[in-house]
Scaffold this active site. Structure first.
Site, PDB file in Angstrom:
ATOM      1  N   LYS A  13       0.746  -1.036  -0.078  1.00  0.00           N
ATOM      2  CA  LYS A  13       0.138  -0.033   0.168  1.00  0.00           C
ATOM      3  C   LYS A  13       0.859   1.187  -0.037  1.00  0.00           C
ATOM      4  O   LYS A  13       1.963   1.137  -0.649  1.00  0.00           O
ATOM      5  CB  LYS A  13      -0.790   0.112   1.335  1.00  0.00           C
ATOM      6  CG  LYS A  13      -1.494  -1.531   1.349  1.00  0.00           C
ATOM      7  CD  LYS A  13      -2.874  -1.329   2.117  1.00  0.00           C
ATOM      8  CE  LYS A  13      -3.411  -2.581   2.687  1.00  0.00           C
ATOM      9  NZ  LYS A  13      -4.626  -2.738   2.885  1.00  0.00           N
ATOM     10  N   GLU A 105      -9.542  -0.656  -1.867  1.00  0.00           N
ATOM     11  CA  GLU A 105      -9.151   0.815  -1.499  1.00  0.00           C
ATOM     12  C   GLU A 105      -9.503   1.690  -2.871  1.00  0.00           C
ATOM     13  O   GLU A 105      -9.884   2.976  -2.785  1.00  0.00           O
ATOM     14  CB  GLU A 105      -7.892   0.741  -0.859  1.00  0.00           C
ATOM     15  CG  GLU A 105      -8.098   0.268   0.578  1.00  0.00           C
ATOM     16  CD  GLU A 105      -6.698  -0.379   0.925  1.00  0.00           C
ATOM     17  OE1 GLU A 105      -5.679  -0.038   0.486  1.00  0.00           O
ATOM     18  OE2 GLU A 105      -6.679  -1.171   2.065  1.00  0.00           O
ATOM     19  N   GLU A 173     -10.908 -10.845  -1.684  1.00  0.00           N
ATOM     20  CA  GLU A 173     -10.358 -10.241  -0.487  1.00  0.00           C
ATOM     21  C   GLU A 173     -11.891  -9.573   0.025  1.00  0.00           C
ATOM     22  O   GLU A 173     -12.240  -8.540  -0.502  1.00  0.00           O
ATOM     23  CB  GLU A 173      -9.760  -9.113  -0.799  1.00  0.00           C
ATOM     24  CG  GLU A 173      -8.120  -9.640  -1.365  1.00  0.00           C
ATOM     25  CD  GLU A 173      -7.156  -8.615  -1.173  1.00  0.00           C
ATOM     26  OE1 GLU A 173      -6.441  -8.851  -0.306  1.00  0.00           O
ATOM     27  OE2 GLU A 173      -7.630  -7.272  -1.568  1.00  0.00           O
ATOM     28  N   GLY A 179      -7.410  -5.170   6.464  1.00  0.00           N
ATOM     29  CA  GLY A 179      -7.017  -4.496   7.403  1.00  0.00           C
ATOM     30  C   GLY A 179      -7.723  -4.180   8.755  1.00  0.00           C
ATOM     31  O   GLY A 179      -7.290  -3.295   9.677  1.00  0.00           O
ATOM     32  N   SER A 219      -6.305  -9.507   6.295  1.00  0.00           N
ATOM     33  CA  SER A 219      -5.759  -9.964   7.568  1.00  0.00           C
ATOM     34  C   SER A 219      -5.131 -11.334   7.570  1.00  0.00           C
ATOM     35  O   SER A 219      -4.990 -12.219   8.500  1.00  0.00           O
ATOM     36  CB  SER A 219      -6.707  -9.721   8.586  1.00  0.00           C
ATOM     37  OG  SER A 219      -7.409  -8.529   8.859  1.00  0.00           O
TER      38      SER A 219
HETATM   39  C1  PEP Z   1      -4.839  -6.009   1.242  1.00  0.00           C
HETATM   40  O1  PEP Z   1      -4.358  -4.950   1.056  1.00  0.00           O
HETATM   41  O2  PEP Z   1      -4.994  -6.490   0.006  1.00  0.00           O
HETATM   42  C2  PEP Z   1      -5.004  -6.800   2.399  1.00  0.00           C
HETATM   43  C3  PEP Z   1      -5.482  -7.911   2.349  1.00  0.00           C
HETATM   44  O3  PEP Z   1      -4.631  -6.160   3.436  1.00  0.00           O
HETATM   45  P1  PEP Z   1      -4.496  -6.754   5.030  1.00  0.00           P
HETATM   46  O4  PEP Z   1      -3.829  -8.228   4.681  1.00  0.00           O
HETATM   47  O5  PEP Z   1      -3.789  -5.801   5.851  1.00  0.00           O
HETATM   48  O6  PEP Z   1      -5.840  -7.066   5.406  1.00  0.00           O
END
Ligand code: PEP
Length: 261
Positions: A13, A105, A173, A179, A219
Site C-alpha cells: 500500500k 481501496e 478479499e 486491515g 488480515s
Molecule cells: C490488502 O491490502 O490487500 C490486504 C489484504 O490487507 P490486510 O492483509 O492488511 O488485511
C-alpha cells in the site's frame, strides 16, 4: 494438490520510501535464505509504491533474488494528458510482472467501478502484465447477498469483452476483512474461491479456470495462513499489513512448514 504454483503477494500500500523498500527486500531475502527456503516451491511477489519500483527492480536483478515485482495500479489509458497516472508500458519497462486492479481501496476511495476495473484489466493484458483482479463483498453485501455473489459478479465483469484473455490472477478479499484483523474462515474462503473458479469455467472455459490462480486476502498472517492454503481451491494469499514485516512475511511465504499434508 493442484499443479498451480502458489503465489504469495505482498501489497505494501502507501508505505515505505525507496530506501526503506530496499531494506525490507534485503531483510526478506536474508530471512528466507537463512531458513533454507525453496524459492521454486512458491512464487513470492512484492507490490511496492510506484516510486520504489525502480530501486526494488535493480536490487532483485543485481542480487538475483527470486521475487516477482508487482505494481499497485495502472492507468487504463495509453499515454497523454492524464496527470498523475502511470501507463502499463512504463511498468513493463521496469520488469513489473503483476499489477493489482480493483483493490477495494481503489474501488471505494477512487470510485473505481466494474467498468474501470475491466478497462484496467484490458490495459494490463495489452502490455503483457498479469492483472491481479481484486474482488470481494462488503459486510452489507455479505448480509444481503451471501459471500459469493459480489466476488463472482466482479470477476465476470473484469473478464468480460476482451478479444483474448491473457494470464490473470483473482484475489478474493472480503472488504470487511481487509486491515481489520477479521478473517473469513478457511472453509468460507475456499467456498468462495471454488464458486469464482466455477463461474470462470462457465463463462470462459474449464481450461482457463483450471489454470487460474485464485488467492485469498484479508488480515492474513503467518499464524493463520496455513488454514487457507490447505484447500486446493486457494492458490495463495494477498497480504497487506503483514507484508511490511520481513519476518512475518517470510513466515507466510514458508507456509508449507505449517501445513501437515
Ligand atoms: C490488502 O491490502 O490487500 C490486504 C489484504 O490487507 P490486510 O492483509 O492488511 O488485511
Amino acid at each position: 494438490m493442484s499443479n498451480r504454483l502458489p503465489l504469495i503477494a505482498g501489497n505494501w500500500k502507501m508505505n515505505l520510501d525507496h530506501q526503506q523498500a530496499i531494506a525490507l527486500v534485503q531483510k526478506l531475502a536474508w530471512t528466507l535464505n537463512d531458513a533454507g527456503h525453496d524459492y521454486k516451491s512458491v512464487e513470492t511477489a512484492v507490490f511496492p509504491p510506484f516510486t520504489d519500483l525502480r530501486s526494488v527492480q535493480t536490487l532483485i536483478d543485481a542480487d538475483k533474488i527470486e521475487f516477482s515485482l508487482g505494481a499497485q495500479d495502472l492507468s487504463k489509458h495509453e499515454s497523454g494528458a492524464f496527470t498523475g497516472e502511470i501507463a502499463g508500458s512504463f511498468l513493463k519497462k521496469l520488469d513489473v510482472k503483476f499489477v493489482l486492479v480493483g483493490h477495494s481501496e481503489r474501488r471505494s476511495y477512487h470510485n473505481e467501478n466494474d467498468e474501470v476495473v475491466q478497462a484496467k484489466t484490458a490495459a494490463a493484458f495489452k502490455h503483457g502484465l498479469i492483472p491481479v483482479i481484486c474482488v470481494g463483498e462488503t459486510l452489507e453485501e455479505l448480509e444481503n447477498e451471501g459471500a459469493a455473489a459480489v466476488p463472482v459478479r466482479q470477476t465476470l465483469a473484469a473478464l468480460a469483452n476482451h478479444a483474448e484473455l491473457g494470464e490473470f490472477v483473482i484475489a478474493y478479499e472480503p472488504v470487511w476483512a481487509i486491515g481489520t484483523g477479521k478473517v473469513a474462515t478457511p472453509e468460507e474462503a475456499a467456498q468462495v474461491c471454488a464458486k469464482i473458479r466455477e463461474a470462470i469455467a462457465d463463462a470462459h472455459s474449464p481450461e482457463v479456470a483450471a489454470a487460474t490462480r485464485i488467492l485469498y486476502g484479508g488480515s492474513v498472517k503467518a499464524a493463520n495462513v496455513a488454514g487457507f492454503l490447505k484447500s486446493t481451491e486457494v492458490d495463495g494469499v494477498l497480504v497487506g499489513g503483514a507484508s511490511l514485516d520481513a519476518e512475518e512475511f517470510a513466515g507466510i511465504v514458508r507456509f508449507q512448514k505449517h501445513i501437515s499434508l
